[in-house]
Design an enzyme around this catalytic site. Structure first.
Site, PDB file in Angstrom:
ATOM      1  N   ASP A  67      -2.610 -20.333  -4.283  1.00 45.23           N
ATOM      2  CA  ASP A  67      -0.981 -20.118  -3.833  1.00 45.23           C
ATOM      3  C   ASP A  67       0.036 -21.171  -3.357  1.00 45.23           C
ATOM      4  OD1 ASP A  67      -1.118 -18.776  -1.508  1.00 45.23           O
ATOM      5  OD2 ASP A  67      -0.543 -16.654  -2.128  1.00 45.23           O
ATOM      6  N   ASN A 136       3.757  -4.187   0.507  1.00 45.70           N
ATOM      7  CA  ASN A 136       4.426  -4.526  -0.664  1.00 45.70           C
ATOM      8  C   ASN A 136       2.430  -4.321  -1.228  1.00 45.70           C
ATOM      9  OD1 ASN A 136       3.489  -6.903  -0.968  1.00 45.70           O
ATOM     10  ND2 ASN A 136       5.560  -6.613  -2.128  1.00 45.70           N
ATOM     11  N   HIS A 138       0.466  -6.683  -2.292  1.00 41.57           N
ATOM     12  CA  HIS A 138       0.578  -7.672  -2.493  1.00 41.57           C
ATOM     13  C   HIS A 138      -0.676  -8.953  -2.634  1.00 41.57           C
ATOM     14  CE1 HIS A 138       3.640 -10.485  -1.114  1.00 41.57           C
ATOM     15  NE2 HIS A 138       2.286 -11.058   0.370  1.00 41.57           N
ATOM     16  N   GLU A 143       2.930 -10.265  -7.490  1.00 42.61           N
ATOM     17  CA  GLU A 143       3.557  -8.930  -6.726  1.00 42.61           C
ATOM     18  C   GLU A 143       3.413  -7.825  -7.732  1.00 42.61           C
ATOM     19  OE1 GLU A 143       4.932  -9.763  -4.157  1.00 42.61           O
ATOM     20  OE2 GLU A 143       5.897 -11.418  -3.948  1.00 42.61           O
TER      21      GLU A 143
HETATM   22  P1  PGA Z   1       1.111 -12.735   6.218  1.00 46.50           P
HETATM   23  O1  PGA Z   1       1.480 -12.695   5.318  1.00 46.50           O
HETATM   24  O2  PGA Z   1      -0.798 -13.099   6.531  1.00 46.50           O
HETATM   25  O3  PGA Z   1       1.712 -13.222   6.892  1.00 46.50           O
HETATM   26  O4  PGA Z   1       1.358 -11.550   7.156  1.00 46.50           O
HETATM   27  C1  PGA Z   1       0.082 -12.341   3.874  1.00 46.50           C
HETATM   28  C2  PGA Z   1       0.321 -12.433   2.513  1.00 46.50           C
HETATM   29  O5  PGA Z   1       1.771 -11.944   2.188  1.00 46.50           O
HETATM   30  O6  PGA Z   1      -0.837 -12.078   1.541  1.00 46.50           O
END
Ligand code: PGA
Length: 248
Positions: A67, A136, A138, A143
């Site tokens: 992404d 959450n 994702h 999302e």
């Molecule tokens: P993070 O993010 O590694 O910064 O915890 C993971 C994600 O949001 O997929």
């Protein structure tokens, strides 16, 4: 879904790097799906160290990132393009034209999403996709509520995601509101997936994932029907998971 339980972030980074390195060595022309965020930073550090000391080569590897923020210039220090250059690409021998991220600067985001999806399909199947997981649930920037049939698309980021990522920006207002992300179906097409989770902030998400119920309100649960997923998670991330769930 295999679960590798590790002690802490250091061990997670070592195990994740080992996982990727074994596959790059076995298949030097592999297609590698990559993730950004705090979680894979330690893995990238290990890969860079290995490249310097053991010389593992990425000359024939092709990468596709999950992404990118929409509307953020690539040269912005918070773009995932900058992140990837800084964390990995500037320190290994991968040719520039073999690395791919969605272009958040594209004039037509819809068109960019179509082209990105097509570029992945033309390269062939992603051999290994590295994933993090949001609090959450994702994966990529898919999302809660995203269709499991989704391909690369433009998303409105959850407030919880913007808040979680605000730590990299000077304030919350600067965090982009939209992003371009591989869809859940795009991710699911990878031959193999490795999901990394570290820390207490992921404990609820890991408990829900390992409960084993697939539901679009929890994007990572799509992975339950993938035939080849390895979760590498540390004790803090697994602290709400019962032994029975983790090793069922
Ligand atoms: P993070 O993010 O590694 O910064 O915890 C993971 C994600 O949001 O997929």
């Amino acid at each position: 879904m295999d679960v590798i339980r590790v002690k802490d972030y250091k061990e997670l980074s070592e195990q994740a790097a080992k996982f990727v390195l074994e596959r790059v060595k076995k298949n030097p022309k592999m297609i590698l799906g990559l993730a950004t965020g705090g979680t894979p930073e330690g893995m990238y550090e290990q890969l860079v160290t290995d490249h310097r000391t053991a010389g593992t080569s990425y000359k024939q590897v092709t990468t596709f990132n999950l992404d990118e923020y929409a509307g953020l210039p690539r040269k912005d220090r918070n773009s995932y393009y900058s992140y990837m250059r800084e964390q990995l690409f500037d320190h290994i021998d991968i040719p520039n034209d073999q690395v791919h991220l969605p272009n958040g600067e594209a004039e037509d985001w819809q068109e960019e999403c179509l082209q990105y999806e097509q570029a992945i399909a033309e390269a062939g199947q992603v051999d290994v996709q590295v994933l993090g997981i949001g609090g959450n649930g994702h994966i990529g920037f898919n999302e809660p509520g995203t269709s499991f049939d989704s391909t690369t698309h433009i998303v409105t980021l959850d407030e919880s995601t913007r808040k979680a990522n605000a730590r990299y920006f000077s304030n919350l207002d600067e965090v982009p509101t939209h992003a371009l992300t591989m869809g859940i179906q795009t991710i699911m097409r990878a031959k193999e997936i490795v999901l990394l989770a570290s820390g207490e902030s992921k404990a609820d998400a890991m408990a829900r994932l390992l409960q084993g119920e697939a539901d679009e309100s929890f994007p990572a649960s799509a992975l339950l029907s993938h035939p080849n997923v390895t979760v590498i998670a540390d004790e803090e991330a697994l602290k709400k998971v019962t032994i029975k769930e983790a090793f069922a």
